[in-house]
Design an enzyme around this catalytic site. Structure first.
Site, PDB file in Angstrom:
ATOM      1  CD  GLU A  10      56.821   6.521 -28.079  1.00 14.67           C
ATOM      2  OE1 GLU A  10      56.560   7.584 -28.066  1.00 14.67           O
ATOM      3  OE2 GLU A  10      57.846   5.966 -27.879  1.00 14.67           O
ATOM      4  CG  ASP A  58      63.064  11.683 -28.729  1.00 16.01           C
ATOM      5  OD1 ASP A  58      61.814  12.434 -28.841  1.00 16.01           O
ATOM      6  OD2 ASP A  58      63.660  10.528 -29.749  1.00 16.01           O
ATOM      7  CE  LYS A 115      76.991  13.487 -29.983  1.00 13.77           C
ATOM      8  NZ  LYS A 115      76.339  12.420 -29.500  1.00 13.77           N
ATOM      9  CG  ASP A 168      60.696  22.577 -23.694  1.00 14.87           C
ATOM     10  OD1 ASP A 168      61.254  21.270 -24.560  1.00 14.87           O
ATOM     11  OD2 ASP A 168      61.173  22.488 -22.212  1.00 14.87           O
ATOM     12  CB  THR A 219      51.322  17.083 -25.164  1.00 18.00           C
ATOM     13  OG1 THR A 219      52.518  17.122 -24.589  1.00 18.00           O
ATOM     14  CG2 THR A 219      51.086  17.469 -26.320  1.00 18.00           C
ATOM     15  CD  GLU A 220      51.544  11.266 -21.193  1.00 22.09           C
ATOM     16  OE1 GLU A 220      50.799  10.259 -20.656  1.00 22.09           O
ATOM     17  OE2 GLU A 220      51.883  12.051 -22.746  1.00 22.09           O
ATOM     18  CD  GLU A 227      51.107  22.137 -24.269  1.00 23.76           C
ATOM     19  OE1 GLU A 227      50.870  21.126 -25.012  1.00 23.76           O
ATOM     20  OE2 GLU A 227      50.765  23.272 -24.727  1.00 23.76           O
TER      21      GLU A 227
HETATM   22  N1  SAH Z   1      54.425  13.851 -27.700  1.00 23.14           N
HETATM   23  C1  SAH Z   1      54.409  13.182 -26.166  1.00 23.14           C
HETATM   24  C2  SAH Z   1      56.018  12.452 -25.967  1.00 23.14           C
HETATM   25  C3  SAH Z   1      56.906  13.384 -26.587  1.00 23.14           C
HETATM   26  S1  SAH Z   1      58.307  12.548 -26.027  1.00 23.14           S
HETATM   27  C4  SAH Z   1      54.040  14.688 -25.261  1.00 23.14           C
HETATM   28  O1  SAH Z   1      54.003  15.234 -25.973  1.00 23.14           O
HETATM   29  O2  SAH Z   1      54.016  14.252 -23.933  1.00 23.14           O
HETATM   30  C5  SAH Z   1      59.016  12.190 -27.767  1.00 23.14           C
HETATM   31  C6  SAH Z   1      57.865  10.519 -27.815  1.00 23.14           C
HETATM   32  O3  SAH Z   1      58.351  10.604 -29.435  1.00 23.14           O
HETATM   33  C7  SAH Z   1      58.538   9.582 -27.501  1.00 23.14           C
HETATM   34  O4  SAH Z   1      57.872   9.202 -26.154  1.00 23.14           O
HETATM   35  C8  SAH Z   1      59.833   8.599 -28.340  1.00 23.14           C
HETATM   36  O5  SAH Z   1      59.902   7.585 -27.717  1.00 23.14           O
HETATM   37  C9  SAH Z   1      58.828   8.794 -29.777  1.00 23.14           C
HETATM   38  N2  SAH Z   1      59.380   9.066 -30.775  1.00 23.14           N
HETATM   39  C10 SAH Z   1      60.301   9.814 -30.780  1.00 23.14           C
HETATM   40  N3  SAH Z   1      60.932   9.173 -32.300  1.00 23.14           N
HETATM   41  C11 SAH Z   1      60.567   8.631 -32.704  1.00 23.14           C
HETATM   42  C12 SAH Z   1      60.059   7.694 -33.985  1.00 23.14           C
HETATM   43  N4  SAH Z   1      61.654   8.076 -34.930  1.00 23.14           N
HETATM   44  N5  SAH Z   1      59.340   6.908 -34.263  1.00 23.14           N
HETATM   45  C13 SAH Z   1      58.206   6.801 -33.464  1.00 23.14           C
HETATM   46  N6  SAH Z   1      58.232   7.276 -32.066  1.00 23.14           N
HETATM   47  C14 SAH Z   1      58.725   8.101 -31.920  1.00 23.14           C
END
Ligand code: SAH
Length: 213
Positions: free
Chosen positions: A68, A117, A121, A153, A192-193, A195
Site C-alpha cells: 500500500e 485506482d 485520463k 466495480d 474487500t472494504e 466491495e
Molecule cells: N483494496 C482495497 C482498497 C482499494 S482503494 C479494497 O478493495 O477495499 C485502492 C488502494 O490502492 C488505495 O489504498 C491506494 O492508495 C492503493 N494504491 C493505488 N495505486 C497504488 C500503487 N501504485 N502502489 C501502491 N498502492 C496503490
C-alpha cells in the site's frame, strides 16, 4: 480514495515489526523472512487490509504480503495486526511501480488487485495496475502458473483491463464476470472494504483472472 491524514502514521509504520522497511534488500529472500517455504501471495493496493488479512487468517499454509502506498490507510491494517499477530503476513508501504525490485523471479505465487485506482485520463493509463506496463512487471516476479485476480466495480477500468490482457503478448484470460455476486465465482469470495461499500450501493462487481501463457 479520500484520505485522512493520520498523525504519526509514518512513525507507527517505521516501528512496526510487521512492516518491511528496506524492501529492495529482501528480493529473493522472502522465504527466509517468513521462515518457511510456503507460497507467497501479494495484494497491491490493499488499503486497510481487510481482504488480505482474512486470506492470511484462513490460509495459514500460505504467506501474504500487503502492499500500500499510503501510510494513513496502511496504519489501520497494522492496528489490527498488533491485536492478531498473524504469523504469515507482512506489509510494505511502497509505490507498486517498483515491485520487480522487491520480489525475485518466481518468488510470488499469486497477485490480487482489488478496486485499484482507475486513473481515468488516457494519458495516465500506464499507471493503472492492470496496464500492459504493470503486467510486464508482474511477469518478472510471478510464477508461470500464478494468477492475477482483479476485482472492481469500475466498468471502464474493467473493460480496459480485459483489453490489456488480450493485448499483452504473454498473458491469457482464464475467466471473467461482470457480476461476481450473481456468478459461480462468488463461492469462497472474500469481500474487500470497497466491495462491501459498492455491493451495498447495488453496483455489480466485475472480476477477472489471468495468467501467463
Ligand atoms: N483494496 C482495497 C482498497 C482499494 S482503494 C479494497 O478493495 O477495499 C485502492 C488502494 O490502492 C488505495 O489504498 C491506494 O492508495 C492503493 N494504491 C493505488 N495505486 C497504488 C500503487 N501504485 N502502489 C501502491 N498502492 C496503490
Amino acid at each position: 480514495m479520500r484520505l485522512r491524514n493520520v498523525p504519526g502514521s509514518r512513525d507507527v509504520i517505521a516501528e512496526s515489526p510487521y512492516t518491511i522497511k528496506d524492501e529492495t534488500s529482501k528480493k529473493g529472500k522472502w522465504n527466509e523472512i517468513f521462515g518457511n517455504d510456503n507460497p507467497i501471495y501479494i495484494e497491491i493496493g490493499m488499503g486497510k487490509g481487510q481482504f488480505i488479512m482474512e486470506l492470511a487468517r484462513t490460509n495459514p499454509d500460505k504467506n501474504f504480503v500487503g502492499i500500500e502506498k499510503y501510510s494513513s490507510v496502511l496504519v489501520r491494517a497494522l492496528e489490527k495486526q498488533d491485536e492478531e499477530q498473524l504469523p504469515n503476513i507482512y506489509f510494505i508501504r511502497m509505490e507498486a511501480e517498483y515491485i520487480a525490485d522487491v520480489f525475485d523471479k518466481d518468488e510470488v505465487s499469486g497477485i490480487y488487485l482489488n478496486f485499484s485506482d482507475p486513473w481515468p485520463k488516457d494519458r495516465h493509463a500506464k499507471r493503472r495496475l492492470t496496464s500492459v506496463q504493470f503486467l510486464e512487471r508482474y511477469e518478472k516476479i510471478l510464477q508461470k502458473d500464478g494468477h492475477v485476480i482483479f476485482k472492481t466495480d469500475n466498468r471502464p477500468l474493467f473493460d480496459f483491463s480485459l483489453e490489456q490482457a488480450e493485448e499483452a503478448e504473454n498473458w491469457v484470460l482464464l475467466n471473467h464476470t461482470f457480476d461476481l455476486h450473481n456468478s459461480e465465482y462468488v463461492e469462497g469470495n472474500i469481500m474487500t472494504e470497497y466491495e462491501t461499500k459498492f455491493v451495498e450501493k447495488g453496483n455489480p462487481i466485475c472480476r477477472m483472472e489471468i495468467m501467463q501463457k
